[in-house]
Design a protein around this motif. Structure first.
Motif, PDB file in Angstrom:
ATOM      1  N   CYS A 245       0.727  -1.289   0.074  1.00 18.29           N
ATOM      2  CA  CYS A 245      -0.048   0.183  -0.007  1.00 18.29           C
ATOM      3  C   CYS A 245       0.830   1.250  -0.001  1.00 18.29           C
ATOM      4  CB  CYS A 245      -0.915   0.063   1.088  1.00 18.29           C
ATOM      5  SG  CYS A 245      -0.240  -0.023   3.006  1.00 18.29           S
ATOM      6  N   LEU A 246       2.104   1.159   0.458  1.00 15.89           N
ATOM      7  CA  LEU A 246       3.161   2.472   0.398  1.00 15.89           C
ATOM      8  C   LEU A 246       3.617   2.649  -0.888  1.00 15.89           C
ATOM      9  CD1 LEU A 246       4.944   2.089   3.840  1.00 15.89           C
ATOM     10  CD2 LEU A 246       2.825   3.223   3.329  1.00 15.89           C
ATOM     11  N   THR A 247       3.851   1.643  -1.745  1.00 17.84           N
ATOM     12  CA  THR A 247       4.526   1.698  -2.681  1.00 17.84           C
ATOM     13  C   THR A 247       3.556   2.035  -3.919  1.00 17.84           C
ATOM     14  OG1 THR A 247       4.125  -0.564  -3.529  1.00 17.84           O
ATOM     15  CG2 THR A 247       6.107  -0.120  -2.329  1.00 17.84           C
ATOM     16  N   ASP A 248       2.417   1.873  -3.749  1.00 20.54           N
ATOM     17  CA  ASP A 248       1.090   1.917  -4.775  1.00 20.54           C
ATOM     18  C   ASP A 248       0.439   3.243  -4.405  1.00 20.54           C
ATOM     19  OD1 ASP A 248       1.725  -0.379  -5.784  1.00 20.54           O
ATOM     20  OD2 ASP A 248       0.074  -1.487  -4.877  1.00 20.54           O
ATOM     21  N   ARG A 252       2.582  10.251   0.917  1.00 24.29           N
ATOM     22  CA  ARG A 252       3.559   9.767   1.914  1.00 24.29           C
ATOM     23  C   ARG A 252       2.816   9.788   3.189  1.00 24.29           C
ATOM     24  NH1 ARG A 252       9.055   8.260   1.920  1.00 24.29           N
ATOM     25  NH2 ARG A 252       9.964   8.051   4.009  1.00 24.29           N
ATOM     26  N   ALA A 253       2.832   8.438   3.941  1.00 25.72           N
ATOM     27  CA  ALA A 253       2.416   8.837   5.323  1.00 25.72           C
ATOM     28  C   ALA A 253       3.506   8.941   6.339  1.00 25.72           C
ATOM     29  CB  ALA A 253       1.817   6.984   5.752  1.00 25.72           C
ATOM     30  N   PRO A 254       3.028   9.244   7.506  1.00 22.58           N
ATOM     31  CA  PRO A 254       3.886   9.618   8.603  1.00 22.58           C
ATOM     32  C   PRO A 254       4.777   8.469   8.915  1.00 22.58           C
ATOM     33  CG  PRO A 254       1.583  10.256   9.317  1.00 22.58           C
ATOM     34  CD  PRO A 254       1.466   9.374   7.917  1.00 22.58           C
ATOM     35  N   SER A 274      10.949   2.112   7.437  1.00 24.65           N
ATOM     36  CA  SER A 274      12.299   1.518   7.714  1.00 24.65           C
ATOM     37  C   SER A 274      12.890   0.453   6.734  1.00 24.65           C
ATOM     38  CB  SER A 274      12.199   0.591   9.041  1.00 24.65           C
ATOM     39  OG  SER A 274      13.271  -0.170   9.254  1.00 24.65           O
ATOM     40  N   ALA A 275      14.186   0.383   6.521  1.00 25.21           N
ATOM     41  CA  ALA A 275      14.764  -0.620   5.825  1.00 25.21           C
ATOM     42  C   ALA A 275      14.644  -1.867   6.315  1.00 25.21           C
ATOM     43  CB  ALA A 275      16.276  -0.316   5.452  1.00 25.21           C
ATOM     44  N   VAL A 276      14.226  -2.110   7.594  1.00 20.46           N
ATOM     45  CA  VAL A 276      14.141  -3.607   8.149  1.00 20.46           C
ATOM     46  C   VAL A 276      13.112  -4.291   7.544  1.00 20.46           C
ATOM     47  CG1 VAL A 276      13.530  -4.693  10.319  1.00 20.46           C
ATOM     48  CG2 VAL A 276      15.165  -2.667  10.369  1.00 20.46           C
TER      49      VAL A 276
END
Length: 348
Positions: A245-248, A252-254, A274-276
């Motif tokens: 849902c973030l890439t699509d 930008r969400a908090p 995060s990169a994790v």
């Protein structure tokens, strides 16, 4: 036997990638016992814990295995501290893989301990630098690969360029490897072997979160994309992940905390972006986290123990070598990494 297998003492010229949150002692040991190059991810592990993890793998397998460091994430000093802690614990025949170029002190420490240095690179220039540092093996990462990307070239283009300039180098490719046929094709095109990451994410011994495993098994190549969204903790490095849902969305969400991961009995908050990657000790909004995945996922279709996966790849590889692998094809990498994607990869 290829030069990669001979140099690292492997039965199959295949390295398992040292994936943070995924490549723990159990996966590393199982891949090693099966005859391939199991690799333990050190990522940000403190030196004492890193040494303990290496001892755990060494107690579980008598075959060669490696440890993976990421100098650009830890920084040179912390990377050297990790190496000084683990090198005395690494058995004879063990190897060290570096994601990206190590500095001269780190390279010298590995060579001085008598272990082969395996360096993963994404450009022709970095290939030359790695060889000058004393790398015994180069892993050439193409843009088809999952995870953080070291260059902007499809794997076949990078292999052709490095092989032409350094004809005697021991070369493995990373990106697009999920079957024994893939491995045989890579060898036919001039590689000495390969490294695979996505292939091992769904393994029973992988410490990837169950939802991460499920999504990799269900995915096809176009379910992945290259982005720079998941940059907290590892900035300025584009990465290939599964869509979510973030890439699509362009909104930008908090960057608030969305998950918690537990390491060595302690809980650590994980912010959005995060990169994790989500591990089996992660709880929270798993679907919003970075699930690194290469375009080879279309051929990763089941949850199997790592030994079964290596055995299947070995059988397919040996069969393909007997019957004749595909001839060299310099356009293959371009077809699997679209031109549009390549233009979107940000410059560092």
């Amino acid at each position: 036997m290829t030069r990669l297998a001979a140099r690292l003492g492997l039965e199959l010229p295949l390295l398992q990638a040292g994936m943070g949150a995924i490549a723990g002692p159990a996966l590393c040991a199982e891949v090693s016992r099966a005859g391939a190059g199991g690799t333990l991810a050190l990522y940000r592990e403190p030196p004492a814990r890193a040494a303990r993890l290496v001892r755990e793998v060494a107690a579980a397998t008598s075959r060669p295995f490696g440890v993976n460091v990421i100098p650009e994430v830890t920084g040179p000093a912390a990377c050297l501290s990790q190496l000084r802690a683990v090198l005395p614990e690494l058995p004879r025949g063990g190897f060290v893989t570096s994601f990206g170029l190590p500095d001269a002190d780190a390279a010298r420490a590995v060579r001085g301990a008598g272990h082969p240095l395996v360096v993963q690179v994404g450009t022709l220039e970095d290939a030359g630098t790695a060889l000058a540092l004393g790398a015994a093996v180069l892993v050439l990462q193409g843009t088809e690969a999952g995870g953080h990307l070291l260059g902007r070239l499809p794997v076949d283009a990078l292999l052709a360029g490095v092989r032409s300039r350094y004809p005697h180098a021991v070369l493995a490719v990373a990106g697009g490897i999920a079957t024994g046929r893939d491995l045989a094709d890579a060898v036919a095109r001039g590689a000495d072997g390969a490294m695979a990451g996505t292939l091992f994410v769904p393994a029973a011994e992988s410490t990837a979160h169950p939802e991460f495993k499920r999504r990799v098994v269900k995915a096809v190549a176009d379910d992945t994309l290259i982005t720079s969204l998941f940059e907290i903790g590892w900035p300025h490095r584009p990465h290939r992940v599964l869509r979510n849902c973030l890439t699509d969305t362009e909104d930008r969400a908090p960057a608030t905390f969305i998950a918690t991961t537990r390491v060595d009995g302690r809980n650590y908050p994980v912010p959005r972006y995060s990169a994790v990657a989500p591990g089996d000790a992660t709880t929270g909004r798993i679907e919003e986290m970075a699930m690194y995945c290469g375009r080879s996922c279309a051929r990763v279709t089941a949850l199997h123990p790592a030994a079964a996966t290596v055995a299947r790849v070995r059988q397919e590889y040996e069969s393909a070598r007997r019957t004749g692998a595909s001839p060299p094809n310099t356009t293959r990498g371009v077809r699997t990494s679209t031109t549009e994607e390549l233009h979107r990869i940000p410059e560092r």
